[in-house]
Design an enzyme around this catalytic site. Structure first.
Site, PDB file in Angstrom:
ATOM      1  N   GLY A 117      12.509   0.491  -4.451  1.00  0.00           N
ATOM      2  CA  GLY A 117      12.488  -0.155  -2.923  1.00  0.00           C
ATOM      3  C   GLY A 117      11.719  -0.742  -2.435  1.00  0.00           C
ATOM      4  N   GLN A 154       4.196  -1.135   3.722  1.00  0.00           N
ATOM      5  CA  GLN A 154       4.331  -0.321   2.342  1.00  0.00           C
ATOM      6  C   GLN A 154       3.046  -0.746   1.291  1.00  0.00           C
ATOM      7  OE1 GLN A 154       8.279   0.992   1.588  1.00  0.00           O
ATOM      8  NE2 GLN A 154       7.479   2.616   1.549  1.00  0.00           N
ATOM      9  N   CYS A 203      10.812   8.812   0.283  1.00  0.00           N
ATOM     10  CA  CYS A 203      10.015   7.050   0.841  1.00  0.00           C
ATOM     11  C   CYS A 203       8.675   6.942  -0.198  1.00  0.00           C
ATOM     12  CB  CYS A 203      10.060   7.189   2.086  1.00  0.00           C
ATOM     13  SG  CYS A 203       9.119   5.708   2.870  1.00  0.00           S
ATOM     14  N   LEU A 204       7.795   6.046  -1.171  1.00  0.00           N
ATOM     15  CA  LEU A 204       7.306   6.288  -1.644  1.00  0.00           C
ATOM     16  C   LEU A 204       5.526   6.550  -0.730  1.00  0.00           C
ATOM     17  CD1 LEU A 204       7.257   3.058  -3.668  1.00  0.00           C
ATOM     18  CD2 LEU A 204       8.022   5.617  -4.409  1.00  0.00           C
ATOM     19  N   HIS A 244      17.069   1.379   4.645  1.00  0.00           N
ATOM     20  CA  HIS A 244      16.133   2.120   4.332  1.00  0.00           C
ATOM     21  C   HIS A 244      14.696   0.668   4.547  1.00  0.00           C
ATOM     22  CE1 HIS A 244      13.039   5.356   2.749  1.00  0.00           C
ATOM     23  NE2 HIS A 244      11.822   4.495   2.661  1.00  0.00           N
ATOM     24  N   GLU A 245      14.617  -0.152   3.617  1.00  0.00           N
ATOM     25  CA  GLU A 245      13.551  -1.141   3.703  1.00  0.00           C
ATOM     26  C   GLU A 245      13.300  -2.144   5.099  1.00  0.00           C
ATOM     27  OE1 GLU A 245      11.090  -0.478   1.869  1.00  0.00           O
ATOM     28  OE2 GLU A 245      12.779   0.566   0.133  1.00  0.00           O
ATOM     29  N   HIS A 282      11.598  -0.363   7.398  1.00  0.00           N
ATOM     30  CA  HIS A 282      10.602  -0.474   6.954  1.00  0.00           C
ATOM     31  C   HIS A 282       9.467  -1.444   7.920  1.00  0.00           C
ATOM     32  CE1 HIS A 282       8.477   2.770   4.246  1.00  0.00           C
ATOM     33  NE2 HIS A 282      10.238   2.824   3.658  1.00  0.00           N
TER      34      HIS A 282
END
Length: 185
Positions: free
Chosen positions: A55, A60, A108-109, A150-151, A154
């Protein structure tokens, strides 16, 4: 909601924790629809794939816009693939036999490397629009529901480590920074 050739965009660098204020504030609602937004979504899919993620939120990759993409398996192992513009998250009641929440590892990226256990609702839905402004919804369970939550976090300016106790958050951020003490940009 699906885009043909969704991985044909251009991969952009991932913004890491603390390196860009766009990651730490609520994103702006999208008001312009069409070609540029479709290009952004394609670039987000490509960026997610290049970073080996499941995702990705627009902030990000440094874009202040309420958009995310997902390509993540649900509790039954089915891939949930899509994107949502201006998503609104709803945590759903579990169905018979489902847990209300799961505590599993999350990463997380934007905090590359470490993972931490974090409770999330087992079932969730996001409602929003597509790149043309048409209504869309994604309902998911398990890991895909975790990804939806999660997204949206963000897009609200919250990174998963922000939900952890301070001592654990600091340890994970130090681990992600590595010996150089800097998170990769």
């Amino acid at each position: 909601m699906r885009l043909p050739g969704r991985y044909s965009g251009v991969a952009r660098p991932i913004v890491t924790y603390g390196s860009n204020p766009v990651l730490h504030r609520p994103c702006a609602p999208v008001t312009a629809f069409g070609k540029d937004l479709r290009r952004l979504v394609l670039d987000m899919f490509a960026s997610m794939e290049a970073a080996d993620g499941v995702g990705l939120a627009a902030n990000q990759i440094g874009v202040d816009a309420r958009v995310f993409v997902i390509d993540c398996p649900d509790a039954g192992g089915e891939d949930v693939v899509g994107y949502v513009v201006n998503p609104e998250l709803t945590v759903l009641e579990p169905r018979e036999g489902e847990p209300a929440e799961e505590v599993t590892e999350e990463g997380c990226l934007s905090v590359p490397g470490p993972y931490a256990e974090l409770p999330r609702a087992f079932r969730a839905r996001v409602d929003g629009v597509d790149a043309d402004g048409a209504p869309v919804s994604i309902e998911a369970t398990g890991m895909a529901a975790r990804c939806l939550q999660h997204e949206v976090d963000h897009l609200d300016g919250t990174v998963y480590v922000d939900r952890l106790p301070e001592e654990l958050r600091e340890r994970l951020l130090a681990e992600a920074a590595g010996p150089s003490g800097q998170l990769p940009a």
